[in-house]
Motif scaffolding. Structure first.
Motif, mmCIF file in Angstrom:
data_model
loop_
_atom_site.group_PDB
_atom_site.id
_atom_site.type_symbol
_atom_site.label_atom_id
_atom_site.label_comp_id
_atom_site.label_asym_id
_atom_site.label_seq_id
_atom_site.Cartn_x
_atom_site.Cartn_y
_atom_site.Cartn_z
ATOM 1 N N GLN A 1 -4.072 -3.077 11.067
ATOM 2 C CA GLN A 1 -2.753 -2.616 10.628
ATOM 3 C C GLN A 1 -2.336 -1.416 11.461
ATOM 4 N N THR A 2 -1.080 -1.398 11.909
ATOM 5 C CA THR A 2 -0.590 -0.232 12.642
ATOM 6 C C THR A 2 0.534 0.467 11.880
ATOM 7 N N ASN A 3 1.032 -0.164 10.834
ATOM 8 C CA ASN A 3 2.020 0.483 9.958
ATOM 9 C C ASN A 3 1.944 -0.231 8.607
ATOM 10 N N MET A 4 2.843 0.117 7.700
ATOM 11 C CA MET A 4 2.753 -0.472 6.367
ATOM 12 C C MET A 4 3.865 -1.482 6.125
ATOM 13 N N ASP B 1 -7.212 5.869 1.063
ATOM 14 C CA ASP B 1 -6.361 4.740 0.662
ATOM 15 C C ASP B 1 -4.934 5.053 1.088
ATOM 16 N N PRO B 2 -4.369 4.283 2.033
ATOM 17 C CA PRO B 2 -3.038 4.660 2.516
ATOM 18 C C PRO B 2 -1.921 4.400 1.505
ATOM 19 N N GLY B 3 -0.866 5.166 1.670
ATOM 20 C CA GLY B 3 0.332 4.992 0.861
ATOM 21 C C GLY B 3 1.496 5.649 1.560
ATOM 22 N N VAL B 4 2.708 5.188 1.261
ATOM 23 C CA VAL B 4 3.915 5.802 1.822
ATOM 24 C C VAL B 4 4.944 5.931 0.708
ATOM 25 N N ARG C 1 5.064 2.099 -0.248
ATOM 26 C CA ARG C 1 4.111 1.147 0.340
ATOM 27 C C ARG C 1 2.683 1.492 -0.081
ATOM 28 N N SER C 2 1.863 0.460 -0.179
ATOM 29 C CA SER C 2 0.443 0.692 -0.469
ATOM 30 C C SER C 2 -0.369 -0.481 0.045
ATOM 31 N N ASN C 3 -1.687 -0.311 0.030
ATOM 32 C CA ASN C 3 -2.576 -1.413 0.422
ATOM 33 C C ASN C 3 -3.415 -1.915 -0.737
ATOM 34 N N SER D 1 1.143 -4.706 3.657
ATOM 35 C CA SER D 1 1.181 -3.785 2.522
ATOM 36 C C SER D 1 2.100 -4.290 1.417
ATOM 37 N N SER D 2 1.972 -3.647 0.263
ATOM 38 C CA SER D 2 2.967 -3.877 -0.778
ATOM 39 C C SER D 2 4.217 -3.091 -0.417
ATOM 40 N N SER D 3 5.337 -3.510 -0.960
ATOM 41 C CA SER D 3 6.598 -2.806 -0.702
ATOM 42 C C SER D 3 7.434 -2.819 -1.964
ATOM 43 N N ASP D 4 7.951 -1.661 -2.332
ATOM 44 C CA ASP D 4 8.839 -1.561 -3.489
ATOM 45 C C ASP D 4 10.056 -0.730 -3.133
ATOM 46 N N SER D 5 11.215 -1.219 -3.541
ATOM 47 C CA SER D 5 12.444 -0.430 -3.412
ATOM 48 C C SER D 5 12.757 0.167 -4.768
ATOM 49 N N VAL D 6 12.922 1.472 -4.794
ATOM 50 C CA VAL D 6 13.157 2.188 -6.046
ATOM 51 C C VAL D 6 14.407 3.044 -5.887
#
Ligand SMILES: [Zn+2]
Ligand SMILES: [Zn+2]
Length: 437
Positions: A361-364, A260-263, A289-291, A212-217
């Motif tokens: 995928q089992t997590n992001m 579409d998953p996201g976290v 997180r996103s895909n 997944s993509s990952s961003d720290s905000v």
């Protein structure tokens, strides 16, 4: 009768379990493992934190230089680039990450780490708790095989020892330091990750999204400080922050497609000094997180919109609205369709269908490998998983034995021989396919 039966059974078992004849490449890797096994133990026992991979990068550079590669160090702080030119042909980049984690190792392994390093002024234990020691060892193993078989390929190899994957900063640092200007620009980029959650000997991948993509905000929410007994005299950033935290959950629940998953996880929430003081600031720390790039953009812009407008709704003046800071981020790790199809055919032909598994995928979880592919050149990438735990260990777990530890755990460990041999073989086969004469 009895003996004849057991004899037949033994013969049947022998046929069923007899290994197929090793290939020349497997024989060569098995011979190399004498050396690679010790190298793995060295890397494992001497981990270093992100951007502090001083001795690690020195060792990796020396290993690759000794094999005849043209080595440059200090690329993106502690990164290593090793180039081998071998006539006309495409350029293949192979990446291994080098950093360990601030985790105290509790595996009890004879080569367990006791290393420490300074992180933000504090002495921290350091452990290779993600398997990057296996990645570096596999890179050296692949470098050995490709250097020894220069008559079988043509083109250019660019081997990359990447710093600071764990803080999603090292790949970006290497690119910013001119990786694709100072060194040959790749036509393909390859990478692997060992997974303790997958069976050793297996190779796992799929076309499209791998990680997944990952961003720290960080959201800094100003308030107007006052006495806790006189809330009407101020504006409470804890209440505004709490509303922001819950409203952020509607981004995934109500704004992006349910398919579409996201976290959006708020991992930290800091405010205040004392029970009876309304603070003048609260700070939230998020991971997002996103895909897909569309979802990623929707979440990041939605976070901004919700934070600012929640503060406005609370009556905060325009000059005291939340400040949203994007700290680090990485795109989705995507396997290029054409490249994956090509390597899938080759890997299945060499390994047999039963050793190749489709990735689920089992997590992001995320990776910063996409920095090597998502440049202006749009380099096709292929990233695959190598199993790291023996089948017998999973069977023992199923029968009530110790649980197989996940990544970043103090108990994380892999079966080095089976996973390194598979990693080297798969990566060598992939490189030879792309650099074939
Ligand atoms: Zn990790
Ligand atoms: Zn990792």
């Amino acid at each position: 009768m009895k003996s004849a039966f057991t004899g037949m059974l033994a013969a049947a078992l022998f046929v069923a379990t007899a290994p197929t004849k090793a290939t020349d490449l497997q024989d060569a890797i098995a011979a190399d493992y004498e050396y690679l096994g010790k190298l793995f133990t060295h890397f494992h026992a001497n981990p270093e934190l992100s951007f502090q991979e001083i001795e690690t990068s020195k060792r990796l550079a020396n290993e690759l230089a000794a094999l005849g590669y043209n080595v440059t160090t200090g690329v993106g702080k502690t990164g290593v680039v090793a180039v081998m030119e071998n006539g006309e042909g495409p350029t293949v980049l192979i990446r291994a990450d080098m950093d360990g984690l601030p985790v105290k190792e509790k595996t009890g392994l004879p080569y367990a780490s006791t290393a420490t390093q300074i992180l933000k002024g504090k002495t921290m234990p350091v452990m290779h708790a993600c398997g990057h020691d296996m990645h570096m060892t596999s890179l050296v193993g692949t470098a050995m095989r490709l250097a020894a078989s220069k008559d079988k390929w043509q083109g250019t190899l660019v081997l990359v020892g990447q710093p600071a994957e764990e803080i999603i900063a090292g790949a970006e640092a290497m690119l910013k330091d001119g990786l694709y200007e100072r060194f040959p620009t790749p036509d393909y980029a390859l990478g692997l990750h060992v997974f303790s959650t997958a069976e050793a000997g297996k190779i796992i991948y799929r076309e499209g999204t791998m990680l997944s993509s990952s961003d720290s905000v960080q959201i800094t929410i100003p308030g107007i400080g006052t006495h806790g007994a006189a809330p009407h005299m101020g504006k409470d950033p804890v209440v505004i922050g709490s509303q922001i935290v819950t409203a952020l959950q509607t981004l995934v629940a109500r704004e992006i497609s349910p398919l579409d998953p996201g976290v959006v996880t708020v991992g930290t929430f800091h405010a205040g000094t004392k029970n009876n003081i309304i603070s003048d600031e609260a700070v939230l720390g998020l991971t997002v997180r996103s895909n897909s790039n569309d979802v990623r953009e929707a979440l990041l812009s939605g976070i901004k919109r919700i934070a600012i407008n929640t503060a406005k709704a609370a009556g905060m003046p325009d000059d005291k609205l939340p400040v949203i800071k994007h700290i680090v981020g990485t795109n989705v790790t995507q396997n290029d369709a054409a490249l994956t199809a090509r390597l899938d055919k080759t890997l299945k032909a060499k390994f047999g269908e039963d050793r190749i598994l489709p990735y689920k995928q089992t997590n992001m979880g995320a990776e910063d490998f996409s920095y090597f592919t998502e440049t202006d050149e749009k380099v096709p990438g292929f990233f695959f998983i190598v199993g790291g735990t023996l089948k017998a260990t999973f069977e023992a777990e199923a029968n009530g034995g110790p649980a197989v530890a996940g990544h970043h755990s103090p108990l994380f460990k892999i079966a080095p021989e089976a996973s390194i041999k598979t990693g080297v073989e798969a990566m060598t086969i992939a490189a030879l396919e792309l650099l074939q004469k």
